[in-house]
Design a protein around this motif. Structure first.
Motif, PDB file in Angstrom:
ATOM      1  N   ARG A  30      49.479  39.451  39.106  1.00  0.00           N
ATOM      2  CA  ARG A  30      49.955  39.739  37.750  1.00  0.00           C
ATOM      3  C   ARG A  30      50.050  38.465  36.912  1.00  0.00           C
ATOM      4  O   ARG A  30      49.701  38.468  35.728  1.00  0.00           O
ATOM      5  CB  ARG A  30      51.306  40.450  37.795  1.00  0.00           C
ATOM      6  CG  ARG A  30      51.213  41.903  38.180  1.00  0.00           C
ATOM      7  CD  ARG A  30      52.499  42.675  37.904  1.00  0.00           C
ATOM      8  NE  ARG A  30      53.694  42.048  38.441  1.00  0.00           N
ATOM      9  CZ  ARG A  30      54.233  42.309  39.631  1.00  0.00           C
ATOM     10  NH1 ARG A  30      53.672  43.206  40.413  1.00  0.00           N
ATOM     11  NH2 ARG A  30      55.320  41.691  40.033  1.00  0.00           N
ATOM     12  N   ALA A  31      50.523  37.370  37.514  1.00  0.00           N
ATOM     13  CA  ALA A  31      50.618  36.100  36.787  1.00  0.00           C
ATOM     14  C   ALA A  31      49.231  35.598  36.405  1.00  0.00           C
ATOM     15  O   ALA A  31      49.027  35.104  35.290  1.00  0.00           O
ATOM     16  CB  ALA A  31      51.348  35.053  37.630  1.00  0.00           C
ATOM     17  N   ALA A  32      48.271  35.746  37.302  1.00  0.00           N
ATOM     18  CA  ALA A  32      46.900  35.321  36.998  1.00  0.00           C
ATOM     19  C   ALA A  32      46.325  36.158  35.859  1.00  0.00           C
ATOM     20  O   ALA A  32      45.680  35.636  34.953  1.00  0.00           O
ATOM     21  CB  ALA A  32      46.022  35.433  38.244  1.00  0.00           C
ATOM     22  N   ALA A  33      46.566  37.461  35.891  1.00  0.00           N
ATOM     23  CA  ALA A  33      46.062  38.341  34.833  1.00  0.00           C
ATOM     24  C   ALA A  33      46.660  37.977  33.482  1.00  0.00           C
ATOM     25  O   ALA A  33      46.002  38.083  32.450  1.00  0.00           O
ATOM     26  CB  ALA A  33      46.371  39.802  35.167  1.00  0.00           C
ATOM     27  N   ALA A  34      47.901  37.519  33.481  1.00  0.00           N
ATOM     28  CA  ALA A  34      48.575  37.181  32.227  1.00  0.00           C
ATOM     29  C   ALA A  34      48.151  35.820  31.681  1.00  0.00           C
ATOM     30  O   ALA A  34      48.345  35.551  30.498  1.00  0.00           O
ATOM     31  CB  ALA A  34      50.086  37.199  32.433  1.00  0.00           C
ATOM     32  N   ASN A  35      47.564  34.971  32.528  1.00  0.00           N
ATOM     33  CA  ASN A  35      47.279  33.596  32.119  1.00  0.00           C
ATOM     34  C   ASN A  35      45.808  33.209  32.207  1.00  0.00           C
ATOM     35  O   ASN A  35      45.494  32.042  32.400  1.00  0.00           O
ATOM     36  CB  ASN A  35      48.098  32.624  32.988  1.00  0.00           C
ATOM     37  CG  ASN A  35      49.571  32.799  32.800  1.00  0.00           C
ATOM     38  OD1 ASN A  35      50.048  32.816  31.678  1.00  0.00           O
ATOM     39  ND2 ASN A  35      50.303  32.961  33.880  1.00  0.00           N
ATOM     40  N   VAL A  36      44.904  34.158  32.071  1.00  0.00           N
ATOM     41  CA  VAL A  36      43.478  33.862  32.168  1.00  0.00           C
ATOM     42  C   VAL A  36      43.025  33.094  30.936  1.00  0.00           C
ATOM     43  O   VAL A  36      43.352  33.459  29.812  1.00  0.00           O
ATOM     44  CB  VAL A  36      42.646  35.161  32.288  1.00  0.00           C
ATOM     45  CG1 VAL A  36      41.170  34.844  32.387  1.00  0.00           C
ATOM     46  CG2 VAL A  36      43.097  35.969  33.477  1.00  0.00           C
ATOM     47  N   GLY A  37      42.253  32.034  31.162  1.00  0.00           N
ATOM     48  CA  GLY A  37      41.674  31.283  30.054  1.00  0.00           C
ATOM     49  C   GLY A  37      40.262  31.760  29.767  1.00  0.00           C
ATOM     50  O   GLY A  37      39.704  32.570  30.500  1.00  0.00           O
ATOM     51  N   GLY A  38      39.675  31.279  28.707  1.00  0.00           N
ATOM     52  CA  GLY A  38      38.296  31.635  28.363  1.00  0.00           C
ATOM     53  C   GLY A  38      38.235  32.577  27.185  1.00  0.00           C
ATOM     54  O   GLY A  38      39.241  32.902  26.554  1.00  0.00           O
ATOM     55  N   ASN A  39      37.010  33.038  26.910  1.00  0.00           N
ATOM     56  CA  ASN A  39      36.825  33.943  25.775  1.00  0.00           C
ATOM     57  C   ASN A  39      37.282  35.360  26.134  1.00  0.00           C
ATOM     58  O   ASN A  39      37.566  35.656  27.290  1.00  0.00           O
ATOM     59  CB  ASN A  39      35.365  33.925  25.300  1.00  0.00           C
ATOM     60  CG  ASN A  39      34.409  34.426  26.355  1.00  0.00           C
ATOM     61  OD1 ASN A  39      34.621  35.465  26.959  1.00  0.00           O
ATOM     62  ND2 ASN A  39      33.332  33.687  26.578  1.00  0.00           N
ATOM     63  N   ALA A  40      37.338  36.226  25.150  1.00  0.00           N
ATOM     64  CA  ALA A  40      37.874  37.578  25.340  1.00  0.00           C
ATOM     65  C   ALA A  40      37.083  38.368  26.379  1.00  0.00           C
ATOM     66  O   ALA A  40      37.671  39.081  27.201  1.00  0.00           O
ATOM     67  CB  ALA A  40      37.893  38.329  24.011  1.00  0.00           C
TER      68      ALA A  40
END
Length: 90
Positions: A30-40
């Motif tokens: 869940r933390a990874a899903a909330a903090n993903v970098g990059g374009n949409a």
């Protein structure tokens, strides 16, 4: 003092340990899903492919968190999404 290695291995693979690993693995996911970098587009694909699972090995159970998105390695190399999310397991 003599350690009971078979008993220790059994504890490390027990359902209680597996349950704890599943819960902590889900927190990291869940933390990874909330903090993903990059374009949409990359963020959506990365999030859609994220999974958390518990695997039981010969000596211990482990939680594995990853993504099936083919650009996941690039995102991890550039943004460190999973590495930054490990703290959520505590």
């Amino acid at each position: 003092m003599k350690l009971n290695l078979p008993g220790i291995r059994e504890v490390l693979k027990s359902s209680g340990v597996q349950g704890m690993l599943a819960e902590r693995g889900e927190r990291v996911r869940r933390a990874a899903a909330a903090n993903v970098g990059g374009n949409a587009f990359d963020r959506a694909q990365y999030r859609g492919g994220l999974s958390s699972e518990v695997q039981v090995h010969r000596v211990e159970a482990v939680a594995r968190i990853g993504t099936t998105y083919k650009g996941g390695k690039r995102i991890e190399a550039k943004h460190g999404t999973l590495a930054r999310s490990i703290g959520a397991a505590s």
